[in-house]
Design a protein around this motif. Structure first.
Motif, mmCIF file in Angstrom:
data_model
loop_
_atom_site.group_PDB
_atom_site.id
_atom_site.type_symbol
_atom_site.label_atom_id
_atom_site.label_comp_id
_atom_site.label_asym_id
_atom_site.label_seq_id
_atom_site.Cartn_x
_atom_site.Cartn_y
_atom_site.Cartn_z
ATOM 1 N N GLU A 124 0.817 -1.207 0.000
ATOM 2 C CA GLU A 124 0.000 0.000 0.000
ATOM 3 C C GLU A 124 0.858 1.268 0.000
ATOM 4 O OE1 GLU A 124 -2.942 -0.209 -0.762
ATOM 5 O OE2 GLU A 124 -3.330 -2.308 -0.343
ATOM 6 N N PHE A 125 1.994 1.244 0.708
ATOM 7 C CA PHE A 125 2.862 2.418 0.737
ATOM 8 C C PHE A 125 3.465 2.708 -0.636
ATOM 9 C CE2 PHE A 125 3.063 2.184 5.447
ATOM 10 C CZ PHE A 125 2.916 3.535 5.723
ATOM 11 N N VAL A 126 3.751 1.674 -1.421
ATOM 12 C CA VAL A 126 4.375 1.895 -2.733
ATOM 13 C C VAL A 126 3.338 2.082 -3.837
ATOM 14 C CG1 VAL A 126 6.421 0.572 -2.086
ATOM 15 C CG2 VAL A 126 4.572 -0.562 -3.325
ATOM 16 N N ARG A 127 2.063 1.962 -3.506
ATOM 17 C CA ARG A 127 1.033 2.026 -4.543
ATOM 18 C C ARG A 127 1.042 3.366 -5.277
ATOM 19 N NH1 ARG A 127 -2.646 -1.599 -5.513
ATOM 20 N NH2 ARG A 127 -2.341 -2.612 -3.503
ATOM 21 N N PHE A 128 1.207 4.465 -4.536
ATOM 22 C CA PHE A 128 1.236 5.783 -5.174
ATOM 23 C C PHE A 128 2.442 5.911 -6.096
ATOM 24 C CE2 PHE A 128 2.841 10.219 -5.022
ATOM 25 C CZ PHE A 128 1.842 10.815 -5.769
ATOM 26 N N LYS A 129 3.615 5.492 -5.596
ATOM 27 C CA LYS A 129 4.827 5.567 -6.416
ATOM 28 C C LYS A 129 4.654 4.760 -7.698
ATOM 29 C CE LYS A 129 8.118 2.722 -6.101
ATOM 30 N NZ LYS A 129 9.181 1.819 -5.656
ATOM 31 N N ASN A 130 4.141 3.554 -7.564
ATOM 32 C CA ASN A 130 3.952 2.703 -8.741
ATOM 33 C C ASN A 130 2.957 3.319 -9.726
ATOM 34 O OD1 ASN A 130 5.758 0.876 -7.713
ATOM 35 N ND2 ASN A 130 4.221 -0.559 -6.968
ATOM 36 N N ALA A 131 1.901 3.934 -9.177
ATOM 37 C CA ALA A 131 0.896 4.554 -10.042
ATOM 38 C C ALA A 131 1.488 5.720 -10.827
ATOM 39 C CB ALA A 131 -0.300 5.023 -9.210
ATOM 40 N N VAL A 132 2.342 6.512 -10.172
ATOM 41 C CA VAL A 132 2.980 7.651 -10.845
ATOM 42 C C VAL A 132 3.915 7.157 -11.952
ATOM 43 C CG1 VAL A 132 4.598 9.560 -10.566
ATOM 44 C CG2 VAL A 132 2.782 9.218 -8.888
ATOM 45 N N VAL A 133 4.722 6.137 -11.629
ATOM 46 C CA VAL A 133 5.634 5.561 -12.626
ATOM 47 C C VAL A 133 4.837 5.024 -13.816
ATOM 48 C CG1 VAL A 133 7.274 3.686 -13.062
ATOM 49 C CG2 VAL A 133 7.459 5.038 -10.966
ATOM 50 N N PHE A 134 3.770 4.322 -13.514
ATOM 51 C CA PHE A 134 2.917 3.718 -14.532
ATOM 52 C C PHE A 134 2.298 4.787 -15.427
ATOM 53 C CE2 PHE A 134 -0.909 0.916 -15.463
ATOM 54 C CZ PHE A 134 -0.183 -0.002 -16.202
ATOM 55 N N TRP A 135 1.834 5.864 -14.800
ATOM 56 C CA TRP A 135 1.199 6.960 -15.536
ATOM 57 C C TRP A 135 2.197 7.634 -16.482
ATOM 58 C CZ3 TRP A 135 2.657 12.155 -14.577
ATOM 59 C CH2 TRP A 135 1.933 13.102 -15.309
ATOM 60 N N ALA A 136 3.454 7.770 -16.039
ATOM 61 C CA ALA A 136 4.462 8.490 -16.821
ATOM 62 C C ALA A 136 5.042 7.656 -17.963
ATOM 63 C CB ALA A 136 5.594 8.959 -15.903
ATOM 64 N N MET A 137 4.835 6.355 -17.959
ATOM 65 C CA MET A 137 5.394 5.480 -18.994
ATOM 66 C C MET A 137 4.800 5.766 -20.368
ATOM 67 S SD MET A 137 5.512 1.585 -17.568
ATOM 68 C CE MET A 137 6.514 1.116 -16.149
#
Length: 315
Positions: free
Chosen positions: A69-82
């Motif tokens: 859950e803590f990394v979910r935001f980071k992963n979402a941002v990375v995913f969005w920027a791809m």
């Protein structure tokens, strides 16, 4: 904020999708050690009591969940920027490595992208993993699902609007007969069914879907519901908004598996600039609640803010 309110705030911050970082910081600002100890005792789903040694320790399963859950935001941002090609290539790779329960994601990518977008994803896959997407699927997928999935990712469909209604009606009968004889052979193994689903244009398949209901009295996706790959195939090709709504609904259930939760990020990020407006309308129609309200109720912190921002974009 009194102790009871802190307990409620802690539970809210750590339950749902994502973590409410601001609420945790406010709770952490309380200076007294006894306050923290009482918070541990008040959250038995997060902490376990060691009566012999007289202390409370984290529940290991809760720690693993919170890491996600803590990394979910980071992963979402990375995913969005791809780049979308890379995003789709990585989604296929992850689904392939996770196994059969994730193969619907491969169907989703192959069947809801345009022909050019799918070629882009295959190019990205080759660049990132030094194998072709088709090769990897053929190597790692075994059994009756392989032929359909490899054909899906290899497809280059006609994207014009022209539909031959007589052919669509004939092929609807082919599918109806294949399903009727499903006790003799699984429909996913029927070569004609695979040919139709992996080569025909989406307008053609939508016409076929309509004729199938006229012939059988039921919807095609309902009649193949016993096979996840076939059901996902029919929905992604003929009614993708319904498919995406089902993924989102599954992701937004309380206590859902962490893999199912990923569907929220995947669908919102990949469809935000495509058909999210239609998906939101369909979600409200199917479940009687706005998608943004469902996210507001269940998601937490910066992750929630990002998802709601993407949902609010118009397309």
């Amino acid at each position: 904020m009194d102790h009871a309110n802190d307990l409620e705030a802690l539970n809210n911050a750590l339950s749902g999708i994502g973590v409410d970082e601001k609420a945790l910081i406010l709770i952490a600002a309380k200076p007294h050690p006894e306050h923290t100890r009482s918070l541990r005792k008040g959250n038995p789903h997060l902490f376990r009591e060691d009566d012999e040694r007289n202390f409370e320790h984290w529940n290991n399963d809760a720690v693993k969940l919170l890491k996600h859950e803590f990394v979910r935001f980071k992963n979402a941002v990375v995913f969005w920027a791809m780049h979308p090609w890379e995003r789709d290539a990585r989604l296929v790779k992850e689904a392939l490595m996770k196994g059969p329960n994730s193969y619907n994601v491969i169907v989703e990518i192959a069947c809801t992208r345009s022909s050019e977008e799918l070629i882009g994803a295959r190019k990205a896959y080759h660049s990132l993993f030094e194998h072709s997407m088709e090769e990897e699927l053929a190597t790692h997928i075994h059994g009756h699902q392989r032929k359909l999935l490899v054909a899906h990712v290899s497809a280059y469909r006609y994207e014009g609007l022209k539909v031959m209604e007589d052919t669509a009606k004939t092929e609807a009968k082919v599918l109806a007969n294949a399903i009727k004889n499903g006790d003799k052979k699984q429909i996913i193994e029927d070569e004609e069914v695979v040919r139709i689903l992996t080569t025909r244009s989406k307008p053609h398949l939508k016409a076929l879907y309509k004729h199938y209901k006229e012939i059988s009295g039921t919807n095609l996706d309902e009649d193949v519901a016993g096979d996840m790959i076939m059901e996902s195939t029919v929905q992604c090709l003929c009614n993708p908004q319904v498919y995406f709504c089902k993924v989102l609904d599954a992701a937004l259930k309380v206590d859902v598996h962490k893999h199912a939760k990923k569907g929220l990020t995947r669908v919102v990020v990949t469809r935000a600039d495509v058909d999210m407006k239609v998906i939101k309308e369909e979600f409200n129609k199917l479940y009687g609640i706005p998608l943004s309200k469902k996210v507001e109720d269940l998601a937490r912190g910066s992750y929630k803010d990002l998802i709601l921002t993407l949902l609010a974009r118009q397309n």
